[in-house]
Scaffold this active site. Sequence first.
Site, PDB file in Angstrom:
ATOM      1  N   GLY A 164      32.410  22.375 -38.244  1.00 45.74           N
ATOM      2  CA  GLY A 164      32.586  21.761 -36.926  1.00 45.74           C
ATOM      3  C   GLY A 164      31.375  20.973 -36.461  1.00 45.74           C
ATOM      4  CD  GLU A 200      25.429  17.570 -48.669  1.00 41.21           C
ATOM      5  OE1 GLU A 200      26.381  18.239 -49.036  1.00 41.21           O
ATOM      6  OE2 GLU A 200      25.494  16.715 -47.754  1.00 41.21           O
ATOM      7  CE1 TYR A 202      22.149  11.573 -42.072  1.00 38.38           C
ATOM      8  CE2 TYR A 202      20.344  10.000 -41.923  1.00 38.38           C
ATOM      9  CZ  TYR A 202      21.511  10.533 -41.420  1.00 38.38           C
ATOM     10  OH  TYR A 202      22.044  10.022 -40.266  1.00 38.38           O
ATOM     11  CE  LYS A 237      35.923  14.582 -39.303  1.00 41.44           C
ATOM     12  NZ  LYS A 237      36.819  15.472 -40.072  1.00 41.44           N
ATOM     13  CD  GLU A 275      35.389  16.825 -43.743  1.00 44.12           C
ATOM     14  OE1 GLU A 275      36.024  16.837 -42.695  1.00 44.12           O
ATOM     15  OE2 GLU A 275      34.192  17.192 -43.810  1.00 44.12           O
ATOM     16  NE  ARG A 292      39.298  23.501 -40.176  1.00 45.44           N
ATOM     17  CZ  ARG A 292      38.902  22.257 -40.006  1.00 45.44           C
ATOM     18  NH1 ARG A 292      39.783  21.309 -39.769  1.00 45.44           N
ATOM     19  NH2 ARG A 292      37.625  21.926 -40.072  1.00 45.44           N
TER      20      ARG A 292
HETATM   21  P1  ADP Z   1      30.997  20.199 -40.863  1.00 47.67           P
HETATM   22  O1  ADP Z   1      31.455  21.205 -41.878  1.00 47.67           O
HETATM   23  O2  ADP Z   1      30.201  20.827 -39.777  1.00 47.67           O
HETATM   24  O3  ADP Z   1      32.061  19.279 -40.393  1.00 47.67           O
HETATM   25  P2  ADP Z   1      30.035  18.240 -42.788  1.00 47.67           P
HETATM   26  O4  ADP Z   1      29.245  18.705 -43.941  1.00 47.67           O
HETATM   27  O5  ADP Z   1      31.469  17.900 -43.026  1.00 47.67           O
HETATM   28  O6  ADP Z   1      29.906  19.316 -41.618  1.00 47.67           O
HETATM   29  O7  ADP Z   1      29.338  16.994 -42.114  1.00 47.67           O
HETATM   30  C1  ADP Z   1      29.701  16.509 -40.831  1.00 47.67           C
HETATM   31  C2  ADP Z   1      29.274  15.058 -40.682  1.00 47.67           C
HETATM   32  O8  ADP Z   1      27.855  14.934 -40.889  1.00 47.67           O
HETATM   33  C3  ADP Z   1      29.882  14.108 -41.711  1.00 47.67           C
HETATM   34  O9  ADP Z   1      31.124  13.633 -41.301  1.00 47.67           O
HETATM   35  C4  ADP Z   1      28.858  12.999 -41.766  1.00 47.67           C
HETATM   36  O10 ADP Z   1      28.972  12.120 -40.687  1.00 47.67           O
HETATM   37  C5  ADP Z   1      27.565  13.743 -41.614  1.00 47.67           C
HETATM   38  N1  ADP Z   1      27.012  14.099 -42.917  1.00 47.67           N
HETATM   39  C6  ADP Z   1      27.263  15.204 -43.642  1.00 47.67           C
HETATM   40  N2  ADP Z   1      26.559  15.221 -44.800  1.00 47.67           N
HETATM   41  C7  ADP Z   1      25.834  14.094 -44.814  1.00 47.67           C
HETATM   42  C8  ADP Z   1      24.872  13.529 -45.733  1.00 47.67           C
HETATM   43  N3  ADP Z   1      24.541  14.158 -46.848  1.00 47.67           N
HETATM   44  N4  ADP Z   1      24.319  12.343 -45.396  1.00 47.67           N
HETATM   45  C9  ADP Z   1      24.646  11.717 -44.239  1.00 47.67           C
HETATM   46  N5  ADP Z   1      25.514  12.191 -43.350  1.00 47.67           N
HETATM   47  C10 ADP Z   1      26.108  13.367 -43.607  1.00 47.67           C
END
Ligand code: ADP
Length: 453
Positions: A164, A200, A202, A237, A275, A292
Site C-alpha cells: 500500500g 532495489e 531506484y 495511485k 506489477e 487479491r
Molecule cells: P507497495 O507494495 O507498497 O505498493 P511497491 O513496491 O509496489 O510498493 O511500490 C510502490 C510504488 O513505488 C511503485 O508503483 C513505484 O511508483 C514506486 N517504486 C517501487 N519500486 C521502485 C523502484 N525500484 N524505483 C523507483 N520507483 C519505485
Amino acid sequence: MFDKILVANRGEIACRIIQACREMGIATVAVYSEADRESLHTHMADEAICIGAPPNSASYLNAANILSAAVITGADAIHPGYGNLSEDANFAEAVEGCKITFIGPSPEAIARVGNKSEARKTMRDAGVPVVPGSLDGVGNADEAREIANELGYPVMIKAAGGGGGRGIRIIHNDDQMREAVDQAAQEARAAFGNGALYIEKYLEDLRHVEVQILADGHGNVVHLGERDCSVQHRHQKLLEEAPCPVVGTQLRRRMGEAAVRAAQAAGYVNAGTVEFLLDERGRFYFIEMNARIQVEHPVTEMLTGIDIVREQIRVADGQKLRHEQGGIWFNGHAIECRILAADGERGFIPSPGTITRWEIPSGPGVRVDSGVAVGSEVSTHYDPMIAKVICWDQDRASCIERMRAVLRGARIEGIKTTIPYHLKLLGNAYFRRGEVTTQFIQRRLPISQGGGL
Ligand code: ADP
C-alpha cells in the site's frame, strides 16, 4: 456453486462484491463495525453482522469475529476484497480450516508472493526480469551500504512485508543509509510484524504498468492486459488507465507472458496482478505481485468485458476459466479516478463528515463504484477512498473528455473531495499527451502546493 458468501470488507469493494453475488444468485452476508451500522454495504447484503468497534484492528482485521460471523450465518465462502485481511496467509488458512472456501489464492501462494523479497527470487528464477537489487534481505547498515554502492545511488529500501505504498524509502548516499536501515527495520516490524528489508535500484521516471492475470485450478492462466498506474501521490495511485499509452501489441504480449510465467511460478490460482516498472525503451522490471482483487480492476473490465469478481468466485468454486488467451480482446480506452474524501484544493487533508448531496452524472461508458450515498457518514477510521469513477470510450482523448464532463457535473456536498484535483490533472498538457511517469505529480502538479498548473 456457493449458496452464501460472506464479504469481509467495507466500502465500495464490499458493494461491488455483493452486487456480483446478486447477479449470480448467491446470498450475501455483510460484516460491519459499529461505525458502519448504516453503511451502504451493510444495507445491501441479505444479512449483516456487527464484528466490533470502529478501528480496523477491532473489526475488519478481527479474524476471529469474521470467522465466527461466517460460521454462524452458514456462509460457504469468504471474499476478502482488497486491503484488510485479503493478503493475510494465516487468515486464508484459518478460513479453509473452518471448511469455508477462501475466494483468493491458496495460503501458500499468498505467503510466497506476500514476502516481496522472496517473490523477487521466485520471479528471477522463473525468468521474469526483476529490478536490480539485493536478492536476500539486508541484515545491517554495512551490508546495505555495500549493496547500494554496487548498484549506485539512489536506491530504495523496502520492507519485505510492506504494501500500500508504505515501508518504502529513497536513499541518496551512505550517510542517509547509515541512519535509515535501523529505523526502517523498526518501523517495518511495528507496521507489518516483519522487520526484514531489501534494496532495489531506484528507477526514476519510469511508468508503473501492471498486468491483470486470471488463473484457475486446472492449470490455465491468462492475462487481461495492462493498466498504467503511474499517476501516484506518495506511492499511492490516484488515476489509472488501460491500455498504457505507450504499450503496443508486441510489448503487451511480452509483458503478458511474463505475468503468466510469474503466476505459474508462484503456483497462483484466482485473480492477481503482476506489477512492473517500464522504461521508455520498453524494458520492464518486476516489482511485486498482488494476491487479491485490485482497486483499479474496473478499467480492465471495461476494456475486456470480463467481470473479474465473478471470475474470482467461479474459479474459487473449482470451475475452469471461460476464456482462452486468444479470445480476450482489448477494446477502446478506460480511465479510473479514485475519489477521496480529502480536500483536493488544499493538500489532500482528510475531510470527514456527513454526505448531504451525492450526484454523479451517468451515461454511456460511465461507471461509478461507490461505497457511499446521501446520509453516509465518512469517518477518519477508514481509508479516505469512498468511490471510483470509471469512464470508457473508443480512444484516449475522448475518454478524457468524457471523464472531465462527468466530474464537472458531479455535485457532492457535506465533504470535500479530490475531484477539483482530478479535473486539473485531466486538463494537464503532459497528461493529455500521455507523458506520465511515477514522478508526474511531484514534477508537474504537486499536491502540497494545491495542484496549481
Ligand atoms: P507497495 O507494495 O507498497 O505498493 P511497491 O513496491 O509496489 O510498493 O511500490 C510502490 C510504488 O513505488 C511503485 O508503483 C513505484 O511508483 C514506486 N517504486 C517501487 N519500486 C521502485 C523502484 N525500484 N524505483 C523507483 N520507483 C519505485
